[in-house]
Design a protein around this motif. Structure first.
Motif, short mmCIF file in Angstrom:
data_model
loop_
_atom_site.label_atom_id
_atom_site.label_comp_id
_atom_site.label_asym_id
_atom_site.label_seq_id
_atom_site.Cartn_x
_atom_site.Cartn_y
_atom_site.Cartn_z
N ALA A 113 40.50 36.07 36.52
CA ALA A 113 39.08 36.29 36.61
C ALA A 113 38.52 37.05 35.80
N LEU A 114 39.13 37.01 35.03
CA LEU A 114 37.87 37.69 33.66
C LEU A 114 37.24 35.96 33.73
N ALA A 115 37.94 34.78 33.51
CA ALA A 115 37.82 33.64 32.03
C ALA A 115 36.59 33.04 33.23
N ARG A 116 37.06 33.07 34.50
CA ARG A 116 35.95 32.10 35.48
C ARG A 116 34.92 33.25 36.30
N LYS A 117 34.68 34.98 36.19
CA LYS A 117 33.65 35.96 36.53
C LYS A 117 34.03 36.40 37.80
N VAL A 137 29.32 31.25 34.75
CA VAL A 137 29.73 30.43 34.67
C VAL A 137 30.93 30.81 33.95
N GLY A 138 31.62 29.91 33.56
CA GLY A 138 33.18 30.27 33.33
C GLY A 138 33.40 29.50 32.95
N VAL A 139 35.47 29.71 31.63
CA VAL A 139 35.79 28.93 30.80
C VAL A 139 36.73 28.99 31.80
N GLU A 275 30.14 43.26 32.29
CA GLU A 275 31.07 42.36 31.41
C GLU A 275 32.56 42.90 32.19
N VAL A 276 32.80 44.00 31.79
CA VAL A 276 33.98 44.12 32.75
C VAL A 276 34.39 44.58 34.09
N ILE A 277 36.15 44.00 33.95
CA ILE A 277 36.34 43.86 35.49
C ILE A 277 37.54 45.09 35.26
N ALA A 278 37.88 45.20 36.31
CA ALA A 278 38.64 46.71 36.40
C ALA A 278 39.62 46.95 37.41
N THR A 279 40.53 47.54 37.87
CA THR A 279 41.60 47.39 39.03
C THR A 279 41.70 48.73 38.68
N PRO A 280 42.52 50.13 39.62
CA PRO A 280 42.46 51.44 39.21
C PRO A 280 44.50 50.95 39.08
#
Length: 529
Positions: A113-117, A137-139, A275-280
């Protein structure tokens, strides 16, 4: 006697079922206890089952008069004061295997999820109705390097999955060797090398004094520009303020966080950064994981409460099953020897040395050492001392505990010798297991004997002279104390000697006093084992 168990966090009913079905066990589920309520009620319970919500503080422990075990349905125990539980002799167990797969899968999900936003693109599409392909655009992960800090159960599972995604993997762990890394098909690295080479870096260490903020400002400076960070382990491993600064400076291109230094999350500063993604804290939040950890920890608690051994002790040394099977027969002997030797002197014990000889010398004997110290301290502390707190209590009393190992057994397959040092000298006892006969005391100080360490015993030091045994037997008969067995050991003819008697009932103090007054008797000690 009914044993009472408190469940203060939500646990799978499948896990609780064996406890509910057990005789003499009563389970109370109350997941809405305040800190004050928990402190007020914990005194009546024999066991406490928690997840990460309940904070088992020193104050809770100090009010837990009957508590024998705390079960943590999961891996991390940072919500439990381990120092306090150890001091009070409360065993802590966890379930390290039940959520391994779920946590590893969640880490990989966060990585992708981080790599592909993916979360950012979804939010833009759903909440803002933006069909925006250029901003997200991801990597690719293929041929990128994943740096793993901590290669335990979960870290190893992450490494295996990462290889399937055709990532290069480099890992650091204090217990990782180059040989083990080669077998896993990954690169062995120092912490600095992992930080320097990783395009993505994921952490999988426990939260300890040594690992708190292991990813800090200095660590970020060693990383590649544009590195991306994942933490699905424990909040506090990453310095969140340092991470915030690193993202603002563009050193870090993105971060995926499942855990935080403060939970539930109160400061959303990091999450305000795009730039930050998160889950609880969802790493272990699958149906399967919740059932597995509940089943594992409840089984361990049930085993302990019914007199068995824990599979996953946290504040006791854990041994492989094959090692435990080899040393388990010596548990009774080790405690008996500790109890016996403590009665050989009324002076304060300064040091205890435990000698393991023969096949025992090749094994991890830490549990036997704890058991020996427990037996020794019970003379002074009673049932307050157990396997958990014995080393702590010995240290608190200024007693040094040492282990020694040798292949020499002096005629026995295995020999366990316990020696205490006091202000005026040394006292020791040795024992072994004899095939078909069980535990035996085979030496007291330098005298050879053959005595079962059980029941009522009398140890008599005397001069090797005719009539000594007769006088002892006559006096005991006078007070209706029947001798079951007698062993005599001597240094030389007419020299110092000992008698080891087992009797049907313990001689009272006035009988012991009269034995001491007999001719050629130096000392008499009554021993109950």
């Amino acid at each position: 006697m009914t044993l009472h168990i408190l469940v203060s966090d939500p646990l799978s009913e499948e896990g609780l079922q064996p406890l509910r079905e057990s005789k003499n066990i009563e389970v109370t589920v109350n997941t809405s206890l305040s800190k004050e309520d928990l402190i007020a009620s914990i005194g009546r319970y024999d066991a406490l089952l928690v997840r990460s919500q309940t904070q088992v503080t020193r104050e809770v422990i100090e009010n837990a008069a009957n508590l024998k075990v705390i079960g943590r349905a999961g891996v991390g125990v940072d919500n439990i004061d381990l120092e306090a539980t150890t001091e009070h002799g409360i065993l802590v167990v966890n379930a390290p295997d039940g959520n391994t797969n779920s946590a590893a899968e969640h880490t990989i999900a966060m990585l992708m999820a981080l790599a592909r936003k993916i979360p950012q693109a979804f939010t833009a599409l759903k909440e803002h109705h933006r069909w925006d392909r250029k901003s997200f655009v991801g990597v690719e992960l293929k041929n990128k390097t994943l740096g793993i800090v901590g290669l335990g159960r979960i870290g190893s599972e992450v490494a295996a999955r990462a290889k399937g995604l055709r990532l290069n993997v480099i890992a650091y762990d204090p217990f990782l060797t180059e040989e083990k890394a080669d077998k896993m098909g990954i690169e062995y690295g120092t912490l600095d090398e992992v930080l320097q080479k990783g395009d993505f870096i994921t952490v999988h260490t426990p939260l300890l004094k040594e690992t708190k903020h292991i990813i800090n400002r200095d660590a970020f400076q060693k990383m590649k520009d544009g590195v991306q960070i994942i933490n699905c382990a424990r909040g506090g491993i990453i310095d969140e303020e340092a991470l915030y600064e690193a993202i603002l400076s563009k050193k870090v291109a993105g971060a995926a966080l499942d855990v935080f230094e403060e939970e539930p999350l109160q400061n959303f500063k990091l999450l305000e950064l795009p730039e930050v993604i998160a889950t609880p804290h969802l790493g272990a939040s699958t149906v399967e994981a919740q059932e597995n950890v509940a089943i594992d920890v409840c089984q361990d608690v049930l085993e302990i409460l019914t007199g068995g051994l824990a599979k996953h002790p946290v504040n006791l040394p854990s041994l492989p099953l094959e090692v435990m099977k080899k040393i388990e027969p010596y548990f009774v002997l080790s405690e008996k020897l500790g109890s016996f030797v403590s009665r050989l002197s009324d002076e304060a014990i300064e040091e205890v040395c435990i000698y393991y000889s023969g096949e025992l010398a090749d094994l991890n004997t830490a549990p036997l050492t704890r058991n020996t110290v427990k037996g020794m301290l019970k003379r002074y502390l009673g049932d307050h001392v157990n396997d958990v707190n014995a080393p702590y209590l010995a240290k608190k009393k200024g007693i040094t505990v040492n282990e020694h190992k040798t292949s020499s057994t002096k005629g026995f397959t295995n020999l366990l010798t316990v020696e205490i040092k006091t202000k005026t000298g040394l006292k020791k006892v040795a024992g072994t297991l004899l095939n078909g006969l069980g535990a035996r005391i085979v030496k007291v100080d330098d005298y050879s004997v053959d005595v079962t360490p059980a029941g009522h015993m009398i140890l008599i030091r005397h001069k090797d002279q005719p009539g000594a045994i007769g006088r002892v037997g006559t006096l005991l008969a006078k007070f209706d104390v029947n001798i079951a067995t007698m062993q005599v050991g001597r240094s030389n003819v007419g020299g110092d000697a000992i008698m080891m008697l087992t009797v049907d009932r313990q001689a009272e103090e006035h009988v012991i006093s009269q034995l001491k007054e007999l001719t050629d008797i130096f000392n008499v000690i009554a021993i109950d084992l």
